[in-house]
Design a protein around this motif. Structure first.
Motif, PDB file in Angstrom:
ATOM      1  N   THR A   1       0.830  -1.207   0.000  1.00 11.11           N
ATOM      2  CA  THR A   1       0.000   0.000   0.000  1.00 11.11           C
ATOM      3  C   THR A   1       0.861   1.253   0.000  1.00 11.11           C
ATOM      4  O   THR A   1       2.075   1.201   0.192  1.00 11.11           O
ATOM      5  CB  THR A   1      -0.923   0.046   1.231  1.00 11.11           C
ATOM      6  OG1 THR A   1      -0.116   0.145   2.423  1.00 11.11           O
ATOM      7  CG2 THR A   1      -1.803  -1.190   1.319  1.00 11.11           C
ATOM      8  N   VAL A   2       0.200   2.372  -0.194  1.00 11.30           N
ATOM      9  CA  VAL A   2       0.823   3.681  -0.031  1.00 11.30           C
ATOM     10  C   VAL A   2      -0.033   4.481   0.936  1.00 11.30           C
ATOM     11  O   VAL A   2      -1.213   4.186   1.137  1.00 11.30           O
ATOM     12  CB  VAL A   2       0.940   4.441  -1.368  1.00 11.30           C
ATOM     13  CG1 VAL A   2       1.807   3.678  -2.352  1.00 11.30           C
ATOM     14  CG2 VAL A   2      -0.439   4.715  -1.964  1.00 11.30           C
TER      15      VAL A   2
ATOM     16  N   ALA B   1      -2.198   7.517   1.697  1.00 12.77           N
ATOM     17  CA  ALA B   1      -2.957   8.480   0.900  1.00 12.77           C
ATOM     18  C   ALA B   1      -4.223   8.846   1.652  1.00 12.77           C
ATOM     19  O   ALA B   1      -4.624   8.165   2.607  1.00 12.77           O
ATOM     20  CB  ALA B   1      -3.306   7.882  -0.465  1.00 12.77           C
TER      21      ALA B   1
ATOM     22  N   ARG C   1      -5.407  10.176   6.740  1.00 11.06           N
ATOM     23  CA  ARG C   1      -4.512   9.407   5.874  1.00 11.06           C
ATOM     24  C   ARG C   1      -4.604   7.924   6.221  1.00 11.06           C
ATOM     25  O   ARG C   1      -4.723   7.561   7.381  1.00 11.06           O
ATOM     26  CB  ARG C   1      -3.072   9.890   6.041  1.00 11.06           C
ATOM     27  CG  ARG C   1      -2.845  11.343   5.610  1.00 11.06           C
ATOM     28  CD  ARG C   1      -1.395  11.742   5.778  1.00 11.06           C
ATOM     29  NE  ARG C   1      -0.963  11.576   7.161  1.00 11.06           N
ATOM     30  CZ  ARG C   1       0.283  11.284   7.537  1.00 11.06           C
ATOM     31  NH1 ARG C   1       1.231  11.087   6.624  1.00 11.06           N
ATOM     32  NH2 ARG C   1       0.594  11.170   8.818  1.00 11.06           N
TER      33      ARG C   1
ATOM     34  N   HIS D   1      -3.348   3.708   4.877  1.00 12.30           N
ATOM     35  CA  HIS D   1      -2.582   2.812   4.015  1.00 12.30           C
ATOM     36  C   HIS D   1      -3.555   2.219   3.000  1.00 12.30           C
ATOM     37  O   HIS D   1      -4.396   1.380   3.352  1.00 12.30           O
ATOM     38  CB  HIS D   1      -1.928   1.696   4.833  1.00 12.30           C
ATOM     39  CG  HIS D   1      -0.793   2.158   5.688  1.00 12.30           C
ATOM     40  ND1 HIS D   1       0.505   2.189   5.232  1.00 12.30           N
ATOM     41  CD2 HIS D   1      -0.759   2.634   6.963  1.00 12.30           C
ATOM     42  CE1 HIS D   1       1.300   2.643   6.192  1.00 12.30           C
ATOM     43  NE2 HIS D   1       0.553   2.911   7.249  1.00 12.30           N
ATOM     44  N   LEU D   2      -3.464   2.658   1.739  1.00 15.18           N
ATOM     45  CA  LEU D   2      -4.420   2.259   0.718  1.00 15.18           C
ATOM     46  C   LEU D   2      -3.713   1.650  -0.481  1.00 15.18           C
ATOM     47  O   LEU D   2      -2.577   2.023  -0.805  1.00 15.18           O
ATOM     48  CB  LEU D   2      -5.228   3.479   0.248  1.00 15.18           C
ATOM     49  CG  LEU D   2      -6.100   4.166   1.300  1.00 15.18           C
ATOM     50  CD1 LEU D   2      -6.695   5.439   0.729  1.00 15.18           C
ATOM     51  CD2 LEU D   2      -7.187   3.231   1.798  1.00 15.18           C
ATOM     52  N   ALA D   3      -4.392   0.735  -1.147  1.00 16.95           N
ATOM     53  CA  ALA D   3      -3.880   0.166  -2.393  1.00 16.95           C
ATOM     54  C   ALA D   3      -4.151   1.145  -3.529  1.00 16.95           C
ATOM     55  O   ALA D   3      -5.214   1.778  -3.572  1.00 16.95           O
ATOM     56  CB  ALA D   3      -4.548  -1.164  -2.677  1.00 16.95           C
ATOM     57  N   THR D   4      -3.217   1.281  -4.438  1.00 15.73           N
ATOM     58  CA  THR D   4      -3.409   2.174  -5.581  1.00 15.73           C
ATOM     59  C   THR D   4      -4.155   1.490  -6.715  1.00 15.73           C
ATOM     60  O   THR D   4      -4.780   2.147  -7.542  1.00 15.73           O
ATOM     61  CB  THR D   4      -2.052   2.679  -6.104  1.00 15.73           C
ATOM     62  OG1 THR D   4      -1.237   1.543  -6.423  1.00 15.73           O
ATOM     63  CG2 THR D   4      -1.351   3.516  -5.039  1.00 15.73           C
ATOM     64  N   GLU D   5      -4.099   0.160  -6.749  1.00 11.06           N
ATOM     65  CA  GLU D   5      -4.814  -0.626  -7.752  1.00 11.06           C
ATOM     66  C   GLU D   5      -5.394  -1.860  -7.081  1.00 11.06           C
ATOM     67  O   GLU D   5      -4.848  -2.360  -6.100  1.00 11.06           O
ATOM     68  CB  GLU D   5      -3.879  -1.064  -8.885  1.00 11.06           C
ATOM     69  CG  GLU D   5      -3.271   0.069  -9.688  1.00 11.06           C
ATOM     70  CD  GLU D   5      -2.329  -0.468 -10.748  1.00 11.06           C
ATOM     71  OE1 GLU D   5      -2.819  -0.847 -11.830  1.00 11.06           O
ATOM     72  OE2 GLU D   5      -1.126  -0.538 -10.477  1.00 11.06           O
TER      73      GLU D   5
ATOM     74  N   PHE E   1      -8.995  -0.407   0.864  1.00 11.92           N
ATOM     75  CA  PHE E   1      -9.736   0.569   0.072  1.00 11.92           C
ATOM     76  C   PHE E   1     -10.679   1.361   0.969  1.00 11.92           C
ATOM     77  O   PHE E   1     -11.211   0.831   1.944  1.00 11.92           O
ATOM     78  CB  PHE E   1     -10.529  -0.140  -1.033  1.00 11.92           C
ATOM     79  CG  PHE E   1      -9.663  -0.978  -1.923  1.00 11.92           C
ATOM     80  CD1 PHE E   1      -8.995  -0.413  -2.999  1.00 11.92           C
ATOM     81  CD2 PHE E   1      -9.479  -2.326  -1.664  1.00 11.92           C
ATOM     82  CE1 PHE E   1      -8.161  -1.172  -3.799  1.00 11.92           C
ATOM     83  CE2 PHE E   1      -8.649  -3.103  -2.462  1.00 11.92           C
ATOM     84  CZ  PHE E   1      -7.987  -2.522  -3.538  1.00 11.92           C
TER      85      PHE E   1
ATOM     86  N   SER F   1     -13.414   4.800  -7.825  1.00  9.83           N
ATOM     87  CA  SER F   1     -12.595   4.265  -8.901  1.00  9.83           C
ATOM     88  C   SER F   1     -13.396   3.256  -9.705  1.00  9.83           C
ATOM     89  O   SER F   1     -14.143   2.445  -9.137  1.00  9.83           O
ATOM     90  CB  SER F   1     -11.344   3.590  -8.321  1.00  9.83           C
ATOM     91  OG  SER F   1     -10.714   2.786  -9.283  1.00  9.83           O
TER      92      SER F   1
ATOM     93  N   GLU G   1     -12.214   0.759 -10.948  1.00  8.84           N
ATOM     94  CA  GLU G   1     -11.718  -0.560 -10.567  1.00  8.84           C
ATOM     95  C   GLU G   1     -12.600  -1.196  -9.492  1.00  8.84           C
ATOM     96  O   GLU G   1     -12.701  -2.422  -9.404  1.00  8.84           O
ATOM     97  CB  GLU G   1     -10.283  -0.462 -10.046  1.00  8.84           C
ATOM     98  CG  GLU G   1      -9.241  -0.297 -11.125  1.00  8.84           C
ATOM     99  CD  GLU G   1      -7.867  -0.631 -10.600  1.00  8.84           C
ATOM    100  OE1 GLU G   1      -7.294  -1.607 -11.108  1.00  8.84           O
ATOM    101  OE2 GLU G   1      -7.381   0.059  -9.699  1.00  8.84           O
TER     102      GLU G   1
END
Length: 222
Positions: free
Chosen positions: A19-20, A22, A31, A33-37, A61, A203, A205
């Protein structure tokens, strides 16, 4: 993203790697820790952690119902002020963190996924709050809380029916229940009182559109 060796199924290491940090679009104050995809972390969970018997990484997510609940709480702290609050099926812990920041007397999160529990701890620390997590299945238990918050819990029929029945029992005991829902299929058709609505950026996705009209409902006893 690099696959962890099977022996290294450490939740904190996995979360940091996959994760990043965000901010959810509707709640820039928090803020996570989330997955970008969606695909890489889903695959990493399946290939690296399948032996753990874990559910999919929903904790990675910020789902629309949770974002809308968090936004509502931060905009109107009186909802949680002085109350003992539970974030049910907490995922990332976004709603619990919002409740803590808004002045709840105490906040807890309920999650049955141990990786979600670790994500909640990491996310709470990022935001300068503490959120205890229970890994027990609290559905059917007697509530020590004043307010239960539940975001995006009506996407599967068995879970929605079981959880809603329990939450209505809590309401009959005098406990307030607020649900954040972006139009999931198994939201109860009645026994709901609209509190507010938010347009939540999403998203493609994760959802079938780039924005979800998401309602905050007060659950009624019937």
């Amino acid at each position: 993203m690099t696959e962890l060796p099977r022996a290294e199924a450490d939740p904190v290491a996995f979360i940091r790697r996959e994760t990043v940090v965000a901010a959810p679009p509707l709640v820039p104050e928090i803020r996570l820790h989330l997955a970008t995809e969606i695909t890489p972390i889903w695959q990493a969970t399946e290939t690296t952690l399948a032996h753990e018997g874990l559910p999919p990484p929903y904790w990675a997510f910020a789902w629309p119902g949770g974002q809308a609940l968090a936004r509502t709480i931060l905009d109107d702290p009186a909802i949680v002020a002085g109350k003992c609050v539970l974030d049910f099926a907490a995922g990332s812990g976004l709603v619990a963190i919002a409740a803590a920041k808004a002045g709840a007397r105490s906040v807890a999160a309920a999650e049955i996924d141990k990786f979600a529990a670790s994500a909640i701890a990491l996310n709470a620390a990022l935001n300068g709050v503490t959120v205890p997590v229970t890994l027990d299945d609290v559905v059917g238990t007697t509530s020590p809380w004043d307010l239960v918050l539940a975001g995006d819990v009506c996407y599967e029929r068995p879970m929605a029916e079981r959880v809603t029945a329990w939450l209505r029992t809590l309401v009959r005991q005098g406990i307030e229940v607020l649900m954040g829902d972006p139009g999931r299929s198994y939201l109860p058709p009645s026994g709901l009182q609209l509190v507010t609505r938010h347009r939540v950026p999403t998203s493609l996705e994760l959802e079938d559109r780039t924005e979800r009209d998401t309602a905050i409902w007060r659950l009624l006893s019937e």
